[in-house]
Structures are given as C-alpha cells and as structure tokens.
Design a protein around this motif. Structure first.
Motif, PDB file in Angstrom:
ATOM      1  N   GLU A  20     -32.456  52.975   5.394  1.00 25.89           N
ATOM      2  CA  GLU A  20     -32.195  52.697   3.978  1.00 25.89           C
ATOM      3  C   GLU A  20     -31.909  51.227   3.750  1.00 25.89           C
ATOM      4  OE1 GLU A  20     -29.386  55.158   1.974  1.00 25.89           O
ATOM      5  OE2 GLU A  20     -30.336  57.013   2.654  1.00 25.89           O
ATOM      6  N   LEU A  21     -31.168  50.611   4.694  1.00 28.43           N
ATOM      7  CA  LEU A  21     -30.877  49.179   4.593  1.00 28.43           C
ATOM      8  C   LEU A  21     -32.169  48.372   4.662  1.00 28.43           C
ATOM      9  CD1 LEU A  21     -28.622  47.059   4.415  1.00 28.43           C
ATOM     10  CD2 LEU A  21     -28.604  47.015   6.916  1.00 28.43           C
ATOM     11  N   GLU A  22     -33.039  48.725   5.612  1.00 29.43           N
ATOM     12  CA  GLU A  22     -34.325  48.026   5.727  1.00 29.43           C
ATOM     13  C   GLU A  22     -35.162  48.211   4.459  1.00 29.43           C
ATOM     14  OE1 GLU A  22     -36.197  49.529   9.230  1.00 29.43           O
ATOM     15  OE2 GLU A  22     -34.855  48.455  10.592  1.00 29.43           O
ATOM     16  N   LYS A  23     -35.121  49.440   3.941  1.00 31.44           N
ATOM     17  CA  LYS A  23     -35.863  49.732   2.714  1.00 31.44           C
ATOM     18  C   LYS A  23     -35.352  48.875   1.559  1.00 31.44           C
ATOM     19  CE  LYS A  23     -37.635  53.905   0.537  1.00 31.44           C
ATOM     20  NZ  LYS A  23     -37.467  55.354   0.392  1.00 31.44           N
ATOM     21  N   MET A  24     -34.037  48.743   1.442  1.00 32.99           N
ATOM     22  CA  MET A  24     -33.452  47.920   0.388  1.00 32.99           C
ATOM     23  C   MET A  24     -33.826  46.455   0.563  1.00 32.99           C
ATOM     24  SD  MET A  24     -29.681  49.662  -0.114  1.00 32.99           S
ATOM     25  CE  MET A  24     -29.086  48.283  -1.056  1.00 32.99           C
ATOM     26  N   GLN A  25     -33.800  45.981   1.823  1.00 35.34           N
ATOM     27  CA  GLN A  25     -34.183  44.589   2.085  1.00 35.34           C
ATOM     28  C   GLN A  25     -35.647  44.354   1.706  1.00 35.34           C
ATOM     29  OE1 GLN A  25     -33.181  44.112   6.210  1.00 35.34           O
ATOM     30  NE2 GLN A  25     -31.046  43.512   5.781  1.00 35.34           N
ATOM     31  N   LEU A  26     -36.512  45.316   2.052  1.00 33.80           N
ATOM     32  CA  LEU A  26     -37.924  45.201   1.664  1.00 33.80           C
ATOM     33  C   LEU A  26     -38.078  45.160   0.147  1.00 33.80           C
ATOM     34  CD1 LEU A  26     -39.867  47.494   4.154  1.00 33.80           C
ATOM     35  CD2 LEU A  26     -40.333  45.103   3.666  1.00 33.80           C
ATOM     36  N   GLN A  27     -37.334  45.989  -0.547  1.00 37.70           N
ATOM     37  CA  GLN A  27     -37.400  45.999  -2.005  1.00 37.70           C
ATOM     38  C   GLN A  27     -36.944  44.661  -2.587  1.00 37.70           C
ATOM     39  OE1 GLN A  27     -35.169  49.409  -3.368  1.00 37.70           O
ATOM     40  NE2 GLN A  27     -37.050  50.596  -3.703  1.00 37.70           N
TER      41      GLN A  27
END
Length: 111
Positions: A20-27
């Motif tokens: 989820e953290l990686e997903k947020m960073q990508l966003q």
C-alpha cells in the motif's frame, strides 16, 4: 502453531502495508508527473495563443499598409486623370487627326 499463524499473519500484514505504501508513492509520483505535464501543456498553449496574436497583428498591419498604398495610388490616378486631355467633341472619328474605326474607301487614311 498459534505463534506461527500470528507470525504469518503479521508478515502478511507487513507485506500488505508495504504494498500500500508503494502504491501511494506511485500515485504521488504519477500526480507530480501529471501536474508537470499539465503545466507544460498550458505553457505551450499560451505560447501558441501568443504567436497567433502576433500573426494576427502582422496581418492587420499588412492590411493597413496595403490599404494606405492603394488609397495613395488611387489618389494619384485621380489627380492624373484630371490632367489628361479630353477627347474632342464631334470629331467625326478623327481623334488627334487620325481616322479611327471607319473603313470606308473614300475616308480611309494610310498612316
């Protein structure tokens, strides 16, 4: 078994949190790129409008210059047209002493 399940569960939760953290960073990166792209597009659009306005001003100036030039030429023509010699009245087809347009054998003058 209970401890293993708890470890497995905690490991899965940690992996889920990292995903989820990686997903947020990508966003966030995607949003930053989108904002950069949008600002670049807006700048290009503004530049394009500016160039179009400049071209329109050039066209207007060209039209004004052309109009002024044509008006000047017309005034010169009008002034010169007043000074041109007028055709003689009742010249009987002899303008400036020459026969014009009447081809009768008695009046035909060879020049």
């Amino acid at each position: 078994e209970k401890r293993e399940r708890e470890r497995k569960l905690s490991r899965e939760m940690a992996e889920k949190a990292t995903r989820e953290l990686e997903k947020m960073q990508l966003q966030e990166k995607a949003e930053i790129r989108y904002k950069q792209w949008l600002s670049k597009k807006r700048a290009e659009e503004a530049e394009k409008k500016k160039k179009e306005k400049e071209k329109e001003k050039e066209r207007e100036a060209e039209l004004q210059e052309k109009k002024a030039r044509s008006e000047k030429i017309f005034k010169e023509w009008l002034h010169n047209a007043r000074n041109k010699p007028r055709p003689m009245l009742n010249s009987y087809s002899f303008p400036h002493g020459k026969l014009a347009g009447l081809y009768f054998h008695c009046t035909y003058v060879v020049t």
